[in-house]
Design an enzyme around this catalytic site. Structure first.
Site, PDB file in Angstrom:
ATOM      1  N   ASP A  47       0.575  -1.187  -0.112  1.00  0.00           N
ATOM      2  CA  ASP A  47      -0.042   0.137  -0.086  1.00  0.00           C
ATOM      3  C   ASP A  47       0.850   1.333   0.046  1.00  0.00           C
ATOM      4  O   ASP A  47       0.357   2.571   0.030  1.00  0.00           O
ATOM      5  CB  ASP A  47      -0.956   0.065   1.244  1.00  0.00           C
ATOM      6  CG  ASP A  47      -0.057  -0.303   2.569  1.00  0.00           C
ATOM      7  OD1 ASP A  47       0.849  -0.673   2.428  1.00  0.00           O
ATOM      8  OD2 ASP A  47      -0.805   0.006   3.548  1.00  0.00           O
TER       9      ASP A  47
ATOM     10  N   GLU B  15      12.138  -3.997  12.557  1.00  0.00           N
ATOM     11  CA  GLU B  15      13.364  -3.274  11.834  1.00  0.00           C
ATOM     12  C   GLU B  15      14.678  -3.700  12.461  1.00  0.00           C
ATOM     13  O   GLU B  15      15.510  -4.448  11.753  1.00  0.00           O
ATOM     14  CB  GLU B  15      13.213  -2.141  11.306  1.00  0.00           C
ATOM     15  CG  GLU B  15      11.929  -1.596  10.495  1.00  0.00           C
ATOM     16  CD  GLU B  15      10.500  -1.397  11.271  1.00  0.00           C
ATOM     17  OE1 GLU B  15      10.805  -1.514  12.438  1.00  0.00           O
ATOM     18  OE2 GLU B  15       9.623  -1.091  10.636  1.00  0.00           O
TER      19      GLU B  15
HETATM   20  N1  UDP Z   1      -0.539  -7.221   5.601  1.00  0.00           N
HETATM   21  C1  UDP Z   1      -0.708  -8.985   5.715  1.00  0.00           C
HETATM   22  N2  UDP Z   1      -1.533  -9.446   6.693  1.00  0.00           N
HETATM   23  C2  UDP Z   1      -2.297  -8.726   7.411  1.00  0.00           C
HETATM   24  C3  UDP Z   1      -2.225  -7.183   7.309  1.00  0.00           C
HETATM   25  C4  UDP Z   1      -1.187  -6.700   6.450  1.00  0.00           C
HETATM   26  O1  UDP Z   1      -0.006  -9.677   4.969  1.00  0.00           O
HETATM   27  O2  UDP Z   1      -3.287  -9.395   8.109  1.00  0.00           O
HETATM   28  C5  UDP Z   1       0.454  -7.079   4.655  1.00  0.00           C
HETATM   29  C6  UDP Z   1      -0.035  -5.633   3.890  1.00  0.00           C
HETATM   30  O3  UDP Z   1      -0.802  -6.268   2.801  1.00  0.00           O
HETATM   31  C7  UDP Z   1       0.864  -4.958   3.832  1.00  0.00           C
HETATM   32  C8  UDP Z   1       1.961  -5.498   4.987  1.00  0.00           C
HETATM   33  O4  UDP Z   1       1.736  -6.459   5.449  1.00  0.00           O
HETATM   34  O5  UDP Z   1       1.769  -5.456   2.523  1.00  0.00           O
HETATM   35  C9  UDP Z   1       1.875  -4.356   6.146  1.00  0.00           C
HETATM   36  O6  UDP Z   1       0.653  -4.060   6.477  1.00  0.00           O
HETATM   37  P1  UDP Z   1      -0.197  -2.764   6.559  1.00  0.00           P
HETATM   38  O7  UDP Z   1       0.140  -1.952   5.395  1.00  0.00           O
HETATM   39  O8  UDP Z   1      -1.391  -3.155   7.136  1.00  0.00           O
HETATM   40  O9  UDP Z   1       0.692  -1.983   7.690  1.00  0.00           O
HETATM   41  P2  UDP Z   1       1.144  -0.528   8.078  1.00  0.00           P
HETATM   42  O10 UDP Z   1       0.765   0.412   6.972  1.00  0.00           O
HETATM   43  O11 UDP Z   1       0.158  -0.238   9.255  1.00  0.00           O
HETATM   44  O12 UDP Z   1       2.271  -0.560   8.585  1.00  0.00           O
HETATM   45 MN    MN Z   2       0.606   0.058   5.080  1.00  0.00          MN
END
Ligand code: UDP
Ligand code: MN
Length: 355
Positions: A214, A299
């Protein structure tokens, strides 16, 4: 006056009358004819003008139609040209040679939700413009979904498709704030495992980057990271409740972290803020992400596992002064009217139409 005279007189009068009548009649007929002619003439001119007008109108309609057709054709040709340009600038499918420099191995965890295909479309179409790239997409699911399988097979990128499901106790619930549990942990680990077991490090030079589905990526970022020796770092926009977070650079070296939240973390940056040379993963085979660390330490746990020191960090993006990646987050789409439609009409949108 004799009768004849009278008659004649009468007759004269009558004749005069008739003559007058005839005259009047002539004038009348002439008038009528004139009027008819005039009216006819006018009608004729009018009809001619009308015909002319109709002809012009028809011509105009035809021109308009033609223009529409040509505009359509122009946009079709434009699209063709664009596709050709993209495919030409897409050496990702060609075999990789060391002279092309490091291959970028991008690891993307992804999970099923209404916005998934939109996110993957946006990301993949950015990646089409990146040469020498290998996209490792890891689904958070017990088995590979049809949507992602089909999507990848048609995306024109060089990819590997994997899957592993996050256990329920580690999965965010729909009402949970997103920071409660780390996301993508097992998926990223599986991709690292795949790399370690499928890449011949003697012949393959590469750089590993964790690219969530995203975020928003500038094409410049990929060239910045390509010559990563150990670990390269750069700022990330729209993250940590700030306009950006970034490594603080002094005399060309990273010394601290510009972040409001937990600045004392060993590597206080977002997942999108660094890339690692592939070789490092083969030197430190145990390094991975871990659920059993405090919040915000994913990280750090990986980079510590890879024995990275602050002095190893290579600041990119003009000594960390440029933002080339943004931690964008897509709003969850409300689909409340689907249920309402079901209640009211017995069905919502067609599930056969893939979203
Ligand atoms: N993701 C996943 N399983 C989940 C939630 C998120 O594989 O249950 C993936 C999501 O598609 C993205 C990455 O993990 O590529 C990070 O998730 P997210 O963008 O929700 O995290 P944030 O933006 O809050 O860091
Ligand atoms: Mn994200």
């Amino acid at each position: 006056m004799s009768g004849e005279q009278a008659c004649s007189t009468f007759s004269d009068v009558g004749c005069i009358g008739l003559a007058l009548n005839a005259q009047a009649c002539h004038v009348g007929i002439a008038g009528i004819i004139g009027w008819i002619l005039l009216a006819f003439g006018m009608t004729c001119t009018d009809t001619m003008a009308r015909t002319e007008w109709i002809k012009e109108k028809e011509l105009l309609v035809a021109y308009k139609e033609k223009l529409k057709e040509m505009t359509k054709q122009i946009s079709f040709l434009k699209q063709q040209l664009w596709n050709a340009t993209i495919l030409r600038s897409q050496p990702a499918k060609k075999s990789f040679s060391p002279t092309q420099g490091n291959t970028l191995f991008l690891i993307t965890p992804t999970h099923t939700r209404p916005e998934q295909k939109a996110e993957l479309t946006r990301l993949s179409q950015t990646l089409l413009l990146v040469p020498n790239l290998h996209w490792i997409v890891v689904e958070d699911s017990a088995s590979k979904t049809l949507l992602v399988s089909k999507f990848l097979s048609e995306c024109s990128l060089n990819y590997t498709h994997l899957n592993v499901k996050t256990p329920d106790n580690y999965k965010l619930q729909s009402k949970d704030p997103n920071w409660l549990k780390p996301r993508g942990v097992l998926q990223r680990n599986l991709a690292l495992h795949w790399l370690r077991n499928n890449i011949d490090i003697q012949t393959q030079k590469g750089v590993v980057y964790f690219a969530d589905d995203d975020n928003t990526y500038s094409l410049k970022l990929f060239e910045e990271m390509r010559d990563t020796k150990i670990v390269s770092v750069w700022p990330v926009g729209l993250v940590g409740g700030l306009r950006y977070e970034k490594p603080i650079v002094n005399n060309g070296k990273v010394t601290q972290w510009f972040t409001y939240w937990k600045p004392r973390r060993p590597f206080a940056m977002d997942m999108a803020g660094f890339a690692v040379n592939l070789h490092r993963f083969f030197e430190f085979k145990e390094a991975k992400f871990d659920y059993n660390v405090p919040r915000g330490y994913q990280e750090s746990v990986l980079l510590q596992g890879l024995q990275v020191k602050m002095t190893d960090l290579e600041p990119k993006a003009e000594l960390c002064t440029k933002i080339l990646v943004w931690h964008t987050r897509t709003e969850k789409t409300k689909l409340k009217n689907e249920e309402r439609m079901k209640m009211q009409f017995g069905h919502g949108s067609d599930p056969q139409i893939e979203l």
